[in-house]
Design an enzyme around this catalytic site. Sequence first.
Site, PDB file in Angstrom:
ATOM      1  N   ASN A   1       2.969  -7.056  13.220  1.00 19.61           N
ATOM      2  CA  ASN A   1       2.582  -5.646  13.380  1.00 19.61           C
ATOM      3  C   ASN A   1       2.918  -5.176  14.785  1.00 19.61           C
ATOM      4  O   ASN A   1       3.001  -5.970  15.720  1.00 19.61           O
ATOM      5  CB  ASN A   1       1.087  -5.474  13.107  1.00 19.61           C
ATOM      6  CG  ASN A   1       0.782  -4.141  12.458  1.00 19.61           C
ATOM      7  OD1 ASN A   1       1.380  -3.803  11.439  1.00 19.61           O
ATOM      8  ND2 ASN A   1      -0.117  -3.364  13.037  1.00 19.61           N
TER       9      ASN A   1
ATOM     10  N   GLN B   1       0.849  -1.194   0.000  1.00 23.51           N
ATOM     11  CA  GLN B   1       0.000   0.000   0.000  1.00 23.51           C
ATOM     12  C   GLN B   1       0.883   1.243   0.000  1.00 23.51           C
ATOM     13  O   GLN B   1       0.392   2.355  -0.056  1.00 23.51           O
ATOM     14  CB  GLN B   1      -0.877   0.006   1.256  1.00 23.51           C
ATOM     15  CG  GLN B   1      -1.832  -1.177   1.348  1.00 23.51           C
ATOM     16  CD  GLN B   1      -2.417  -1.318   2.752  1.00 23.51           C
ATOM     17  OE1 GLN B   1      -3.399  -0.684   3.088  1.00 23.51           O
ATOM     18  NE2 GLN B   1      -1.807  -2.140   3.574  1.00 23.51           N
TER      19      GLN B   1
ATOM     20  N   HIS C   1      -1.387   1.550  -4.330  1.00 24.41           N
ATOM     21  CA  HIS C   1      -1.709   2.979  -4.249  1.00 24.41           C
ATOM     22  C   HIS C   1      -0.766   3.855  -5.070  1.00 24.41           C
ATOM     23  O   HIS C   1      -0.674   5.055  -4.830  1.00 24.41           O
ATOM     24  CB  HIS C   1      -1.715   3.415  -2.770  1.00 24.41           C
ATOM     25  CG  HIS C   1      -2.804   2.749  -1.980  1.00 24.41           C
ATOM     26  ND1 HIS C   1      -2.771   2.597  -0.614  1.00 24.41           N
ATOM     27  CD2 HIS C   1      -3.976   2.187  -2.376  1.00 24.41           C
ATOM     28  CE1 HIS C   1      -3.871   1.962  -0.211  1.00 24.41           C
ATOM     29  NE2 HIS C   1      -4.607   1.699  -1.259  1.00 24.41           N
TER      30      HIS C   1
HETATM   31  P1  NAD Z   1      -1.375   2.838   8.876  1.00 24.91           P
HETATM   32  O1  NAD Z   1      -0.654   4.077   9.214  1.00 24.91           O
HETATM   33  O2  NAD Z   1      -2.853   2.841   8.905  1.00 24.91           O
HETATM   34  O3  NAD Z   1      -0.916   1.690   9.858  1.00 24.91           O
HETATM   35  C1  NAD Z   1       0.438   1.382  10.041  1.00 24.91           C
HETATM   36  C2  NAD Z   1       0.506   0.132  10.905  1.00 24.91           C
HETATM   37  O4  NAD Z   1       1.850  -0.271  10.921  1.00 24.91           O
HETATM   38  C3  NAD Z   1       0.057   0.356  12.355  1.00 24.91           C
HETATM   39  O5  NAD Z   1      -0.833  -0.674  12.702  1.00 24.91           O
HETATM   40  C4  NAD Z   1       1.366   0.261  13.158  1.00 24.91           C
HETATM   41  O6  NAD Z   1       1.191  -0.396  14.379  1.00 24.91           O
HETATM   42  C5  NAD Z   1       2.228  -0.573  12.261  1.00 24.91           C
HETATM   43  N1  NAD Z   1       3.646  -0.270  12.352  1.00 24.91           N
HETATM   44  C6  NAD Z   1       4.243   0.945  12.354  1.00 24.91           C
HETATM   45  N2  NAD Z   1       5.581   0.799  12.374  1.00 24.91           N
HETATM   46  C7  NAD Z   1       5.818  -0.537  12.416  1.00 24.91           C
HETATM   47  C8  NAD Z   1       7.001  -1.328  12.453  1.00 24.91           C
HETATM   48  N3  NAD Z   1       8.204  -0.786  12.463  1.00 24.91           N
HETATM   49  N4  NAD Z   1       6.863  -2.681  12.462  1.00 24.91           N
HETATM   50  C9  NAD Z   1       5.632  -3.263  12.466  1.00 24.91           C
HETATM   51  N5  NAD Z   1       4.488  -2.565  12.433  1.00 24.91           N
HETATM   52  C10 NAD Z   1       4.577  -1.212  12.399  1.00 24.91           C
HETATM   53  O7  NAD Z   1      -0.808   2.332   7.469  1.00 24.91           O
HETATM   54  P2  NAD Z   1      -1.521   1.490   6.302  1.00 24.91           P
HETATM   55  O8  NAD Z   1      -2.275   0.368   6.876  1.00 24.91           O
HETATM   56  O9  NAD Z   1      -0.464   1.201   5.308  1.00 24.91           O
HETATM   57  O10 NAD Z   1      -2.579   2.484   5.663  1.00 24.91           O
HETATM   58  C11 NAD Z   1      -2.237   3.825   5.429  1.00 24.91           C
HETATM   59  C12 NAD Z   1      -2.259   4.302   3.993  1.00 24.91           C
HETATM   60  O11 NAD Z   1      -1.327   5.364   3.961  1.00 24.91           O
HETATM   61  C13 NAD Z   1      -1.773   3.344   2.970  1.00 24.91           C
HETATM   62  O12 NAD Z   1      -2.742   3.340   1.994  1.00 24.91           O
HETATM   63  C14 NAD Z   1      -0.492   3.941   2.392  1.00 24.91           C
HETATM   64  O13 NAD Z   1      -0.649   4.130   1.004  1.00 24.91           O
HETATM   65  C15 NAD Z   1      -0.388   5.311   2.929  1.00 24.91           C
HETATM   66  N6  NAD Z   1       0.935   5.687   3.467  1.00 24.91           N
HETATM   67  C16 NAD Z   1       2.068   5.293   2.831  1.00 24.91           C
HETATM   68  C17 NAD Z   1       3.301   5.620   3.346  1.00 24.91           C
HETATM   69  C18 NAD Z   1       4.541   5.162   2.615  1.00 24.91           C
HETATM   70  O14 NAD Z   1       4.509   5.022   1.394  1.00 24.91           O
HETATM   71  N7  NAD Z   1       5.642   4.884   3.307  1.00 24.91           N
HETATM   72  C19 NAD Z   1       3.406   6.337   4.527  1.00 24.91           C
HETATM   73  C20 NAD Z   1       2.217   6.746   5.159  1.00 24.91           C
HETATM   74  C21 NAD Z   1       0.990   6.382   4.623  1.00 24.91           C
END
Ligand code: NAD
Length: 238
Positions: free
Chosen positions: A213, A103, A121
């Site tokens: 997670n 994602q 995405h």
């Molecule tokens: P989210 O922010 O909803 O959830 C992130 C999850 O990851 C949380 O449950 C958290 O507990 C867990 N987490 C955080 N750091 C972690 C680690 N080091 N190890 C294990 N678990 C960890 O993210 P989502 O579910 O991907 O949904 C958010 C949307 O935002 C996605 O559609 C994505 O496209 C977008 N997004 C992308 C980025 C990126 O490209 N890096 C960054 C922010 C948001």
Amino acid sequence: MDDNILTLKRWIEESSNIVFFGGAGVSTESGIPDFRSVDGLYHQKFDYPPETILSGSFFETHTEEFYRFYRDKMLISGVKPNRAHIRLAELEAEGKLRAVITQNIDGLHQLAGSRNVLELHGSVLRNHCVKCGRSYGLEAVTSCEGVPKCTCGGTIKPDVVLYGECLDEDVIEASVKAIRNADMLIIGGTSLVVYPAAGLVDYYRGNRLVLINRDPTGYDSSADLLITGKIGEVFSQV
Ligand code: NAD
């Protein structure tokens, strides 16, 4: 070594068709904030909620404001793949992992060497002119201020699926196929609340569903192996 990590290690050794499904949590150890953790973007204060700013309609009506947020919060310079990205790329090279379904929009899986990456995405690395369709790289957005413009005068838009926009049909189809055929599905670093992406994991039919997670998710009780911890640390041990 923790029993759960030992089980994951053994399952990986025994599998030949692993699919990884991940989200923003995969990149937090690289320094990119996620959305829903306590230090994530949803817990910071902005003039509009992030879901509003990152929506297709906001992009059209408040393009300058969209780009202010997007450049500041979504384009973090100098980030590098972490142990999770790197180990996943190694598993693909070893012939064990068939696809990474992400994602994320940061391109870090490809930077780590993963080849079959299904970006649900889109990607910040790709951009296009909404008027003439011309393609642009990331620098078209980073090398200017305000709203980036095409040589034709049209607005440049990231190839990122904004809230309210549809996912690419081909990417969904390929993801469903990969998950259906997987002998092991590893889900990691995602709150599993963003649909339709999160719903894809329901297509898995095997009995090795691994969930890694930091915080609890609504799918914890469906996992055959639940590992609570940092995904980079977990992958550095398997
Ligand atoms: P989210 O922010 O909803 O959830 C992130 C999850 O990851 C949380 O449950 C958290 O507990 C867990 N987490 C955080 N750091 C972690 C680690 N080091 N190890 C294990 N678990 C960890 O993210 P989502 O579910 O991907 O949904 C958010 C949307 O935002 C996605 O559609 C994505 O496209 C977008 N997004 C992308 C980025 C990126 O490209 N890096 C960054 C922010 C948001």
